[in-house]
Design a protein around this motif. Structure first.
Motif, PDB file in Angstrom:
ATOM      1  N   LEU A 199      -5.051  11.006   7.145  1.00 54.08           N
ATOM      2  CA  LEU A 199      -4.159   9.918   7.564  1.00 54.08           C
ATOM      3  C   LEU A 199      -4.691   8.545   7.159  1.00 54.08           C
ATOM      4  O   LEU A 199      -3.959   7.723   6.585  1.00 54.08           O
ATOM      5  N   LEU A 200      -5.952   8.289   7.433  1.00 58.70           N
ATOM      6  CA  LEU A 200      -6.496   6.966   7.152  1.00 58.70           C
ATOM      7  C   LEU A 200      -6.677   6.739   5.656  1.00 58.70           C
ATOM      8  O   LEU A 200      -6.543   5.608   5.173  1.00 58.70           O
ATOM      9  N   GLU A 201      -6.961   7.810   4.923  1.00 64.07           N
ATOM     10  CA  GLU A 201      -7.026   7.684   3.464  1.00 64.07           C
ATOM     11  C   GLU A 201      -5.646   7.357   2.902  1.00 64.07           C
ATOM     12  O   GLU A 201      -5.511   6.560   1.961  1.00 64.07           O
ATOM     13  N   ARG A 202      -4.614   7.973   3.484  1.00 63.00           N
ATOM     14  CA  ARG A 202      -3.247   7.651   3.081  1.00 63.00           C
ATOM     15  C   ARG A 202      -2.948   6.167   3.315  1.00 63.00           C
ATOM     16  O   ARG A 202      -2.292   5.504   2.514  1.00 63.00           O
ATOM     17  N   ALA A 203      -3.426   5.661   4.442  1.00 64.27           N
ATOM     18  CA  ALA A 203      -3.189   4.257   4.776  1.00 64.27           C
ATOM     19  C   ALA A 203      -3.860   3.330   3.771  1.00 64.27           C
ATOM     20  O   ALA A 203      -3.267   2.345   3.320  1.00 64.27           O
ATOM     21  N   ALA A 204      -5.098   3.649   3.413  1.00 58.33           N
ATOM     22  CA  ALA A 204      -5.812   2.811   2.444  1.00 58.33           C
ATOM     23  C   ALA A 204      -5.120   2.835   1.095  1.00 58.33           C
ATOM     24  O   ALA A 204      -4.982   1.797   0.423  1.00 58.33           O
ATOM     25  N   THR A 205      -4.660   4.012   0.680  1.00 55.16           N
ATOM     26  CA  THR A 205      -3.961   4.135  -0.594  1.00 55.16           C
ATOM     27  C   THR A 205      -2.645   3.342  -0.572  1.00 55.16           C
ATOM     28  O   THR A 205      -2.281   2.645  -1.527  1.00 55.16           O
ATOM     29  N   ALA A 206      -1.937   3.453   0.535  1.00 55.53           N
ATOM     30  CA  ALA A 206      -0.663   2.713   0.674  1.00 55.53           C
ATOM     31  C   ALA A 206      -0.874   1.224   0.577  1.00 55.53           C
ATOM     32  O   ALA A 206      -0.107   0.491  -0.081  1.00 55.53           O
TER      33      ALA A 206
END
Length: 392
Positions: free
Chosen positions: A376-383
């Motif tokens: 989830l948090l990796e997705r946030a950083a990528t976004a």
């Protein structure tokens, strides 16, 4: 209301006066820049004069009311008064009070509030109040029976005697107070277009922090109307800060929202908040911001219980500023109406479809981490890295 011939707006600041002389000088410089920017943006004629403790706006009588309205939208301004400037000669001050009374005093009680900054003058504030009050009384006595009320007058004649000029005014218009915009570090403002987040952003601006607006695109769960209302509220906020960049960073979040809706029931909204926070943190690193501001208030929603706020806040190392934390909803709505963001914030955009049937009000971090997607948090950083700039 202003005296006939009013030509100057007397500007007052508050918290700036508590600073050391060096910091005060710096902040007053920012205040003058912001005053000039707003006057220019609104096409209000006026020349800003920087004076210690009292910036002045020199303008025409035709523009004096518009200039006062503009000045009292500038962060850091406690109040302003449209004023007539005359010399410090006592006879001229009394004469100006007589002229003002004839033009503006038509009944009710009155008082004279006189202040003298230059102690070398051959009179004091009590002399001006006493002799000025007598002159006002005599100026209108043939038309009606005047009455003095020093505690709660219907009309107050303000007299402020400075070293070289005297200002005569009839009203004190409140401003937002706070600190000049730009005197604090910038923060990421998570804006959803709802009622709360624009007010929170405004409050951080009022305390001197420029905001970098960030909007998370919810994909099918948001849509055109959801984004449009967010952009419009930012556009309104930008009118208070025309000399600051208020472009919005649009963060793609549709895929992640869809994943959370399909895979999580309990705790979904908390994981979504964690996604927002980590995305905001990543964006803050990109634009050199120093915190995150949200419109959250303790207990207002299920995701905003004190325990839940503690759990979601751990998704970021940055401070999360919540200026509305203790505000009642009615007060937030009133402020939204006052600053002009309320109408667009109430457009129904359908984003409530993200909310699950059963909400979590007493979350603990470990079970939430076990339930949410591992990345989830990796997705946030990528976004956040993929965020694009959009003009409000």
């Amino acid at each position: 209301m202003h005296p006939p011939g009013a030509d100057t707006v007397l500007v007052r600041h508050g918290d700036v006066n508590t600073k050391s002389n060096t910091v005060k000088r710096y902040m007053e410089g920012l205040l003058v820049e912001n005053l000039e920017a707003l006057l220019t943006d609104r096409s209000i004629p006026g020349e800003v004069e920087r004076r210690w403790n009292r910036p002045l706006i020199h303008t025409s009588e035709d523009a004096i009311e518009d200039a006062t309205d503009t000045v009292t939208d500038v962060f850091g301004v406690v109040s302003a008064s449209p004023a007539l400037t005359v010399s410090t000669e006592k006879a001229r001050i009394i004469e100006a009070l007589e002229e003002t009374a004839r033009a503006c005093y038509n009944g009710g009680t009155f008082a004279v509030d006189a202040r003298r900054a230059d102690k070398t003058l051959p009179y004091d504030s009590e002399d001006i109040a006493r002799e000025g009050g007598t002159a006002i009384w005599e100026a209108v006595a043939d038309d009606f029976e005047p009455e003095v009320d020093l505690d709660d007058p219907d009309l107050t004649f303000g007299v402020e005697v400075r070293e070289d000029l005297t200002f005569i005014y009839l009203e004190t218009v409140p401003g937002p107070g706070g600190l000049p915009l730009g005197s604090q570090e910038p923060v990421i403002a998570l804006v959803s277009g709802g009622i709360d987040s624009p007010v929170a952003a405004y409050e951080m601006m009022r305390r001197g922090s420029p905001v970098v607006p960030a909007y998370v695109d919810l994909g099918d769960y948001g849509g055109i109307d959801h984004e449009a209302r967010a952009m419009e509220t930012v556009r309104i906020l930008s009118t208070y800060a025309p000399n600051f960049d208020m472009h919005v960073y649009r963060i793609p979040g549709g895929e992640t929202v869809d994943l959370l809706v399909n895979e999580m029931e309990q705790g979904r909204m908390l994981s979504l908040r964690r996604f927002f926070y980590r995305a905001a943190e990543t964006l803050a690193d990109r634009v050199n911001a120093n915190g995150i501001v949200t419109g959250e208030a303790a207990g207002q929603k299920s995701s905003q219980t004190v325990r839940n706020l503690g759990v979601t806040s751990r998704a970021t190392r940055l401070p999360i500023h919540r200026p509305l934390l203790t505000w009642d909803k009615a007060d937030i709505v009133a402020k939204a109406r006052e600053i002009g963001t309320f109408s667009d914030s109430t457009i129904d955009a359908g984003c409530n479809r993200v909310t699950p049937g059963r909400v979590e009000t007493n979350a603990r971090l470990e079970p939430l981490l076990a339930a949410e997607p591992d990345d989830l948090l990796e997705r946030a950083a990528t976004a956040a890295a993929d965020a694009t700039l959009v003009a409000p």
